[in-house]
Design a protein around this motif. Sequence first.
Motif, mmCIF file in Angstrom:
data_model
loop_
_atom_site.group_PDB
_atom_site.id
_atom_site.type_symbol
_atom_site.label_atom_id
_atom_site.label_comp_id
_atom_site.label_asym_id
_atom_site.label_seq_id
_atom_site.Cartn_x
_atom_site.Cartn_y
_atom_site.Cartn_z
ATOM 1 N N ASP A 88 0.922 -1.118 -0.057
ATOM 2 C CA ASP A 88 0.103 0.036 -0.064
ATOM 3 C C ASP A 88 0.891 1.389 -0.144
ATOM 4 O OD1 ASP A 88 -2.196 -1.483 0.033
ATOM 5 O OD2 ASP A 88 -2.661 -1.328 1.943
ATOM 6 N N ILE A 89 1.850 1.331 0.621
ATOM 7 C CA ILE A 89 2.921 2.391 0.743
ATOM 8 C C ILE A 89 3.447 2.715 -0.822
ATOM 9 C CG2 ILE A 89 4.967 3.232 1.580
ATOM 10 C CD1 ILE A 89 4.680 1.510 4.056
ATOM 11 N N ARG A 90 4.015 1.434 -1.619
ATOM 12 C CA ARG A 90 4.310 1.842 -2.697
ATOM 13 C C ARG A 90 3.122 2.199 -3.817
ATOM 14 N NH1 ARG A 90 6.843 -3.279 -1.879
ATOM 15 N NH2 ARG A 90 5.531 -4.217 -3.549
ATOM 16 N N SER A 91 2.078 1.764 -3.369
ATOM 17 C CA SER A 91 0.956 2.436 -4.334
ATOM 18 C C SER A 91 0.736 3.903 -4.147
ATOM 19 C CB SER A 91 -0.249 1.541 -4.034
ATOM 20 O OG SER A 91 -1.468 1.984 -4.584
ATOM 21 N N ALA A 92 0.612 4.197 -2.882
ATOM 22 C CA ALA A 92 0.451 5.494 -2.192
ATOM 23 C C ALA A 92 1.636 6.577 -3.072
ATOM 24 C CB ALA A 92 0.331 5.759 -0.958
ATOM 25 N N ARG A 96 1.304 9.347 -5.387
ATOM 26 C CA ARG A 96 1.770 10.767 -5.412
ATOM 27 C C ARG A 96 2.702 11.342 -6.536
ATOM 28 N NH1 ARG A 96 7.403 10.901 -2.289
ATOM 29 N NH2 ARG A 96 7.778 9.698 -4.307
ATOM 30 N N TRP A 97 3.273 10.202 -7.255
ATOM 31 C CA TRP A 97 4.233 10.685 -8.357
ATOM 32 C C TRP A 97 3.293 11.242 -9.682
ATOM 33 C CZ3 TRP A 97 9.058 12.456 -9.131
ATOM 34 C CH2 TRP A 97 9.897 11.937 -8.030
ATOM 35 N N GLU A 98 1.963 10.545 -9.637
ATOM 36 C CA GLU A 98 0.977 10.804 -10.531
ATOM 37 C C GLU A 98 0.575 12.339 -10.405
ATOM 38 O OE1 GLU A 98 -2.363 8.028 -10.786
ATOM 39 O OE2 GLU A 98 -1.056 6.485 -11.475
ATOM 40 N N LEU A 103 3.017 18.862 -12.176
ATOM 41 C CA LEU A 103 3.804 20.192 -11.743
ATOM 42 C C LEU A 103 5.367 19.890 -12.145
ATOM 43 C CD1 LEU A 103 2.998 20.682 -7.834
ATOM 44 C CD2 LEU A 103 2.040 21.849 -10.032
ATOM 45 N N LEU A 104 5.788 19.003 -12.609
ATOM 46 C CA LEU A 104 7.068 18.643 -12.962
ATOM 47 C C LEU A 104 7.289 18.897 -14.962
ATOM 48 C CD1 LEU A 104 8.167 15.305 -11.227
ATOM 49 C CD2 LEU A 104 8.730 17.843 -10.678
ATOM 50 N N PRO A 105 8.434 19.398 -15.173
ATOM 51 C CA PRO A 105 8.556 19.557 -16.681
ATOM 52 C C PRO A 105 8.417 17.996 -17.406
ATOM 53 C CG PRO A 105 10.555 19.481 -15.582
ATOM 54 C CD PRO A 105 9.653 19.530 -14.417
ATOM 55 N N HIS A 106 7.752 18.290 -18.601
ATOM 56 C CA HIS A 106 7.469 17.243 -19.365
ATOM 57 C C HIS A 106 8.411 17.491 -20.846
ATOM 58 C CE1 HIS A 106 3.902 15.248 -17.692
ATOM 59 N NE2 HIS A 106 4.166 16.102 -16.741
ATOM 60 N N ALA A 107 9.302 16.656 -21.187
ATOM 61 C CA ALA A 107 10.033 16.701 -22.420
ATOM 62 C C ALA A 107 9.788 15.449 -23.173
ATOM 63 C CB ALA A 107 11.615 17.194 -21.958
ATOM 64 N N GLU A 108 9.951 15.970 -24.583
ATOM 65 C CA GLU A 108 9.911 14.689 -25.484
ATOM 66 C C GLU A 108 10.430 15.347 -26.860
ATOM 67 O OE1 GLU A 108 5.238 15.577 -27.079
ATOM 68 O OE2 GLU A 108 5.729 14.076 -25.856
ATOM 69 N N ALA A 165 -1.665 13.993 -1.965
ATOM 70 C CA ALA A 165 -1.008 12.779 -2.015
ATOM 71 C C ALA A 165 0.249 12.554 -1.273
ATOM 72 C CB ALA A 165 -0.525 12.479 -3.471
ATOM 73 N N SER A 166 0.767 13.552 -0.870
ATOM 74 C CA SER A 166 2.038 13.560 0.136
ATOM 75 C C SER A 166 1.346 13.016 1.496
ATOM 76 C CB SER A 166 2.594 14.876 0.017
ATOM 77 O OG SER A 166 3.403 15.275 -0.827
#
Length: 483
Positions: A88-92, A96-98, A103-108, A165-166
Amino acid sequence: MRTIYKSGCTFLLAGVLWSYSPITLAQTPAPTPGSSSPGAGLPGTPAGSSFSGSVPSKPVPGVIPLSLQEAIDRGLKQNLGLLLSNTDIRSARGQRWEQLSALLPHAEVAPYVATSKINLGELGLVSLGALTVPASVGPFSYFDSRATVTQSVFDWKAINATRAASQSVKSAEYSYKDARDLVVLAVGFVYLQAIADEARVETSEAQVKTAQALFDQANDQVNSGTSPAIDGLRAKVELQTRQQQLIQARNDLAIQKLTVARVIGLAPGQQFELTDKSPYQPIAGITVDEALKRAYDSRSDYKSAMAEVRAAQLFRRAATAGYLPSLSFNADYGAAGSHPSTATQVYDVRGTLNIPIFQGGSVHGDVLQADARLEQSRDRLDNLRAQIDSDIRTALLNLQSSEEQVNVARSNIDLSEETLVQSRDRFTAGVTDTVEVVQSQEAVAAAHEQYISSLYSYNYAKISLARALGMAEAGVKEYFKGR
């Protein structure tokens, strides 16, 4: 080639991440030993709970010795409820990363080369006055290779969703710690019950020997003509009754040991012996106020519930932030042309301000759901606070009551055994018949059962108190040292 440039700025927004995923499993008092079949259920866990199962380890040749602390250590490695809580911790953290991704930059980078030939007749271009239009044009080619970067500059909804999420991660981590306490409680329950069943087997064996001696004595007196035949019949019935109880006691112990193996993750069919007994070791008293203060400071499920409330508050802020504008930044740089060999430098930089005007009621719906979640989390926290108060008071009452029962049961054993000796002497002297002796035997059996039950209840009450205080792992080492 025309180049468009729009000035803008970029910010990277990130914060410290918490968690949420509580396991609120209320503690219940220990059941009365012998009142149900061994392994019928674990206190503090719902029927069919994952804490009743485990992931089996590899078998070990021979018979392994197993103390209470070793059983707990195995349970903390193999118990299914704890393993699931860890996932459950890993799922949470994944959730959170989702949320943080917004808020994080996206590069492609997406280069492409295309060659096209167009049928103008298909487009309806047959002629333009006197000008004849060809049936098709081409082939002609395109080439474009750019690196694109997208960054959120300000999005209050995404910021609060990330903070929520944090809190979810933090709550899941507290739930994992609480799950460890529940494993200690579950292992302690089944292990102490197995010890009690083992003591019942030993007591039943002693009672069978006593009943056998009485039967032999009564049979001799019947054969010599000093006692009526009914005395021999009573003694035989008593012997067979004790033999039946011994058979049942051995079966209960075997089943309870299977339950111990399931909870702590022993390999199927693994043979083991219980090395700890159930000694009586008083513990220092603690007041209700002191216990409650320690529980509210230490209980991981309480901390998890508080993190859940904080997460719900942040989710509500994120929902209401749907009415607010957001600012984003986008840029790309690369080369474009009709062919890679003729490509030239191109780039595009822009900033976008998104101002919501009408969202079709979606934001209002999000706010209503967030309000409901917040209200539920607050109600759960209030309920858990009251449950902790009840757990503490129940554990202290059970501890005091079972301690007094142990002392009384000890005295009853001495008195009933002395009564049995006198009854057998009276029977030998011909003063009384086997009715008095059988009744004395039953009194001895009842006294031993009461002592086993009260001693089990007392030791389990100590584990329950440690769990109620939120210090089950440390409490077992403190309350059961020197065994």
